[in-house]
Motif scaffolding. Structure first.
Motif, PDB file in Angstrom:
ATOM      1  N   PHE A 185       0.830  -1.208   0.000  1.00  0.00           N
ATOM      2  CA  PHE A 185       0.000   0.000   0.000  1.00  0.00           C
ATOM      3  C   PHE A 185       0.866   1.261   0.000  1.00  0.00           C
ATOM      4  CE2 PHE A 185      -1.815   3.412   2.611  1.00  0.00           C
ATOM      5  CZ  PHE A 185      -2.946   3.731   1.871  1.00  0.00           C
ATOM      6  N   SER A 186       1.894   1.268   0.842  1.00  0.00           N
ATOM      7  CA  SER A 186       2.776   2.434   0.946  1.00  0.00           C
ATOM      8  C   SER A 186       3.494   2.703  -0.370  1.00  0.00           C
ATOM      9  CB  SER A 186       3.799   2.220   2.070  1.00  0.00           C
ATOM     10  OG  SER A 186       3.159   2.029   3.309  1.00  0.00           O
ATOM     11  N   THR A 187       3.949   1.636  -1.013  1.00  0.00           N
ATOM     12  CA  THR A 187       4.644   1.785  -2.293  1.00  0.00           C
ATOM     13  C   THR A 187       3.721   2.384  -3.348  1.00  0.00           C
ATOM     14  OG1 THR A 187       6.040  -0.134  -1.791  1.00  0.00           O
ATOM     15  CG2 THR A 187       5.928   0.575  -4.093  1.00  0.00           C
ATOM     16  N   LEU A 188       2.534   1.819  -3.462  1.00  0.00           N
ATOM     17  CA  LEU A 188       1.581   2.310  -4.461  1.00  0.00           C
ATOM     18  C   LEU A 188       1.188   3.760  -4.190  1.00  0.00           C
ATOM     19  CD1 LEU A 188      -0.778  -0.800  -4.829  1.00  0.00           C
ATOM     20  CD2 LEU A 188       0.966  -0.005  -6.433  1.00  0.00           C
ATOM     21  N   TYR A 189       0.964   4.078  -2.924  1.00  0.00           N
ATOM     22  CA  TYR A 189       0.492   5.429  -2.616  1.00  0.00           C
ATOM     23  C   TYR A 189       1.592   6.477  -2.791  1.00  0.00           C
ATOM     24  CZ  TYR A 189      -2.337   9.085  -0.548  1.00  0.00           C
ATOM     25  OH  TYR A 189      -3.057  10.237  -0.360  1.00  0.00           O
ATOM     26  N   THR A 190       2.830   6.128  -2.461  1.00  0.00           N
ATOM     27  CA  THR A 190       3.919   7.084  -2.671  1.00  0.00           C
ATOM     28  C   THR A 190       4.160   7.323  -4.164  1.00  0.00           C
ATOM     29  OG1 THR A 190       5.510   5.258  -2.430  1.00  0.00           O
ATOM     30  CG2 THR A 190       5.147   6.655  -0.511  1.00  0.00           C
ATOM     31  N   VAL A 191       4.081   6.266  -4.959  1.00  0.00           N
ATOM     32  CA  VAL A 191       4.254   6.422  -6.412  1.00  0.00           C
ATOM     33  C   VAL A 191       3.123   7.265  -6.991  1.00  0.00           C
ATOM     34  CG1 VAL A 191       4.285   5.203  -8.627  1.00  0.00           C
ATOM     35  CG2 VAL A 191       5.570   4.288  -6.689  1.00  0.00           C
ATOM     36  N   ILE A 192       1.896   6.987  -6.555  1.00  0.00           N
ATOM     37  CA  ILE A 192       0.747   7.771  -7.026  1.00  0.00           C
ATOM     38  C   ILE A 192       0.886   9.233  -6.614  1.00  0.00           C
ATOM     39  CG2 ILE A 192      -1.740   8.132  -6.719  1.00  0.00           C
ATOM     40  CD1 ILE A 192      -2.010   5.074  -6.507  1.00  0.00           C
ATOM     41  N   SER A 193       1.302   9.465  -5.387  1.00  0.00           N
ATOM     42  CA  SER A 193       1.450  10.838  -4.886  1.00  0.00           C
ATOM     43  C   SER A 193       2.542  11.586  -5.637  1.00  0.00           C
ATOM     44  CB  SER A 193       1.770  10.812  -3.387  1.00  0.00           C
ATOM     45  OG  SER A 193       0.732  10.206  -2.652  1.00  0.00           O
ATOM     46  N   LEU A 194       3.667  10.918  -5.840  1.00  0.00           N
ATOM     47  CA  LEU A 194       4.780  11.531  -6.578  1.00  0.00           C
ATOM     48  C   LEU A 194       4.330  11.993  -7.959  1.00  0.00           C
ATOM     49  CD1 LEU A 194       7.944  11.998  -6.868  1.00  0.00           C
ATOM     50  CD2 LEU A 194       7.973   9.735  -7.936  1.00  0.00           C
ATOM     51  N   ASN A 195       3.616  11.128  -8.655  1.00  0.00           N
ATOM     52  CA  ASN A 195       3.198  11.448 -10.020  1.00  0.00           C
ATOM     53  C   ASN A 195       2.015  12.409 -10.061  1.00  0.00           C
ATOM     54  OD1 ASN A 195       4.832   9.695 -12.045  1.00  0.00           O
ATOM     55  ND2 ASN A 195       4.369   8.301 -10.369  1.00  0.00           N
ATOM     56  N   THR A 196       1.177  12.372  -9.036  1.00  0.00           N
ATOM     57  CA  THR A 196       0.070  13.329  -8.974  1.00  0.00           C
ATOM     58  C   THR A 196       0.596  14.748  -8.829  1.00  0.00           C
ATOM     59  OG1 THR A 196      -1.409  11.689  -7.967  1.00  0.00           O
ATOM     60  CG2 THR A 196      -1.998  14.014  -7.705  1.00  0.00           C
ATOM     61  N   VAL A 197       1.585  14.921  -7.956  1.00  0.00           N
ATOM     62  CA  VAL A 197       2.206  16.240  -7.789  1.00  0.00           C
ATOM     63  C   VAL A 197       2.824  16.698  -9.108  1.00  0.00           C
ATOM     64  CG1 VAL A 197       4.088  17.504  -6.663  1.00  0.00           C
ATOM     65  CG2 VAL A 197       2.635  15.967  -5.323  1.00  0.00           C
ATOM     66  N   TYR A 198       3.493  15.776  -9.781  1.00  0.00           N
ATOM     67  CA  TYR A 198       4.149  16.123 -11.052  1.00  0.00           C
ATOM     68  C   TYR A 198       3.122  16.526 -12.115  1.00  0.00           C
ATOM     69  CZ  TYR A 198       6.567  15.534 -15.499  1.00  0.00           C
ATOM     70  OH  TYR A 198       7.070  15.734 -16.757  1.00  0.00           O
ATOM     71  N   ILE A 199       2.065  15.731 -12.243  1.00  0.00           N
ATOM     72  CA  ILE A 199       1.052  16.003 -13.270  1.00  0.00           C
ATOM     73  C   ILE A 199       0.359  17.339 -13.010  1.00  0.00           C
ATOM     74  CG2 ILE A 199      -1.176  15.239 -14.191  1.00  0.00           C
ATOM     75  CD1 ILE A 199      -0.188  12.343 -13.724  1.00  0.00           C
ATOM     76  N   LEU A 200      -0.016  17.571 -11.754  1.00  0.00           N
ATOM     77  CA  LEU A 200      -0.681  18.835 -11.418  1.00  0.00           C
ATOM     78  C   LEU A 200       0.239  20.027 -11.673  1.00  0.00           C
ATOM     79  CD1 LEU A 200      -2.525  17.864  -8.108  1.00  0.00           C
ATOM     80  CD2 LEU A 200      -3.541  18.247 -10.357  1.00  0.00           C
ATOM     81  N   TRP A 201       1.503  19.880 -11.273  1.00  0.00           N
ATOM     82  CA  TRP A 201       2.449  20.981 -11.481  1.00  0.00           C
ATOM     83  C   TRP A 201       2.679  21.211 -12.971  1.00  0.00           C
ATOM     84  CZ3 TRP A 201       6.868  22.163 -13.950  1.00  0.00           C
ATOM     85  CH2 TRP A 201       7.544  23.327 -13.543  1.00  0.00           C
ATOM     86  N   PHE A 202       2.844  20.122 -13.717  1.00  0.00           N
ATOM     87  CA  PHE A 202       3.140  20.237 -15.148  1.00  0.00           C
ATOM     88  C   PHE A 202       1.989  20.915 -15.888  1.00  0.00           C
ATOM     89  CE2 PHE A 202       3.937  18.886 -19.494  1.00  0.00           C
ATOM     90  CZ  PHE A 202       5.318  18.970 -19.581  1.00  0.00           C
ATOM     91  N   LYS A 203       0.753  20.543 -15.550  1.00  0.00           N
ATOM     92  CA  LYS A 203      -0.403  21.147 -16.207  1.00  0.00           C
ATOM     93  C   LYS A 203      -0.580  22.610 -15.814  1.00  0.00           C
ATOM     94  CE  LYS A 203      -3.224  17.021 -16.998  1.00  0.00           C
ATOM     95  NZ  LYS A 203      -4.529  16.358 -16.728  1.00  0.00           N
ATOM     96  N   THR A 204      -0.135  22.959 -14.613  1.00  0.00           N
ATOM     97  CA  THR A 204      -0.361  24.309 -14.100  1.00  0.00           C
ATOM     98  C   THR A 204       0.754  25.277 -14.468  1.00  0.00           C
ATOM     99  OG1 THR A 204      -1.507  23.320 -12.208  1.00  0.00           O
ATOM    100  CG2 THR A 204      -0.923  25.645 -12.031  1.00  0.00           C
ATOM    101  N   PHE A 205       2.007  24.816 -14.377  1.00  0.00           N
ATOM    102  CA  PHE A 205       3.131  25.748 -14.474  1.00  0.00           C
ATOM    103  C   PHE A 205       4.096  25.503 -15.632  1.00  0.00           C
ATOM    104  CE2 PHE A 205       2.181  25.453  -9.841  1.00  0.00           C
ATOM    105  CZ  PHE A 205       1.711  26.750  -9.672  1.00  0.00           C
TER     106      PHE A 205
END
Length: 233
Positions: A139-159
């Protein structure tokens, strides 16, 4: 059904105790993190005025403080439940992810790019080992990977349109680098999973050996008593 069902009571109790100790390790790390954050905020706000943006970050830092106070109550009252480790993981990772992303709005567009996100997520993932639970590591592995990429996707689309792509490449904030970071976390998760599996096998074998030794000792004592009783006859 509990994943420990079918194992001896001694083994289940030992795993439970180790899980609680592991949660306390994370609990102490969180206190350390809270202390560092409040020290930084204190130093920063002695030189800068407080505005609505700053109040948001102060309140944001209060959340882990309140959660640790909640855990303090849980530990004192001895009311720990297995789901708490998942709640802790979710809160820690989510708060850090939100903080990293929001900082691009509050301070600098480059903050999210330059923040040591992989190091932070790796530390969270490494702490999952202390709970001695293989499924929790997954669970921790999946959630950290999802979180890492969610931050990246949101930042990339925004900035992404506001920063030169060559600068992003030089700072290692591209799709290719993100894939590498994700693979790194997955590998770390696999290592963590393997480590937990080995630890559980070692604990199980140790407890089983101890149980067999106690049972053998009881049988010897019983046989010795029988011999003494026969001699008395």
């Amino acid at each position: 059904m509990s994943p420990l069902k079918g194992y001896s009571l001694d083994y289940r109790e030992e795993i439970k105790n180790l899980e609680i100790k592991g949660e306390k390790v994370t609990f102490y790390f969180r206190w350390f993190f809270i202390a560092i954050v409040f020290i930084i905020l204190t130093i920063y706000y002695t030189e800068h005025s407080i505005n609505n943006r700053n109040i948001f970050f102060i309140s944001f830092a209060v959340v882990p403080l309140l959660y640790n106070l909640f855990l303090q109550y849980i530990f004192i009252k001895n009311k720990y439940k297995p789901f708490i480790k998942y709640l802790s993981m979710f809160i820690d990772t989510t708060l850090i992810s939100i903080g990293i992303f929001i900082s691009s709005y509050a301070y600098s567009l480059l903050y999210t790019i330059t923040a040591p996100t992989v190091l932070v997520y790796s530390a969270i993932l490494a702490l999952s080992i202390t709970r001695i639970d293989s499924m929790f590591v997954v669970f921790s592995t999946l959630y950290t990977v999802i979180s890492l990429n969610t931050v990246y996707i949101l930042w990339f689309k925004t900035f992404s349109n506001t920063i030169d792509y060559s600068m992003m490449m030089s700072l290692g904030y591209t799709h290719q680098q993100q894939i590498r970071k994700s693979i790194f976390l997955i590998i770390l998760g696999f290592i963590s999973y393997y480590t937990v599996s080995v630890l559980k096998k070692f604990i199980y074998s140790t407890i089983e050996a101890s149980t067999k030794a106690r049972n053998a000792e009881k049988r010897l004592i019983k046989q010795y008593q029988i011999i003494l009783n026969n001699l008395n006859i």
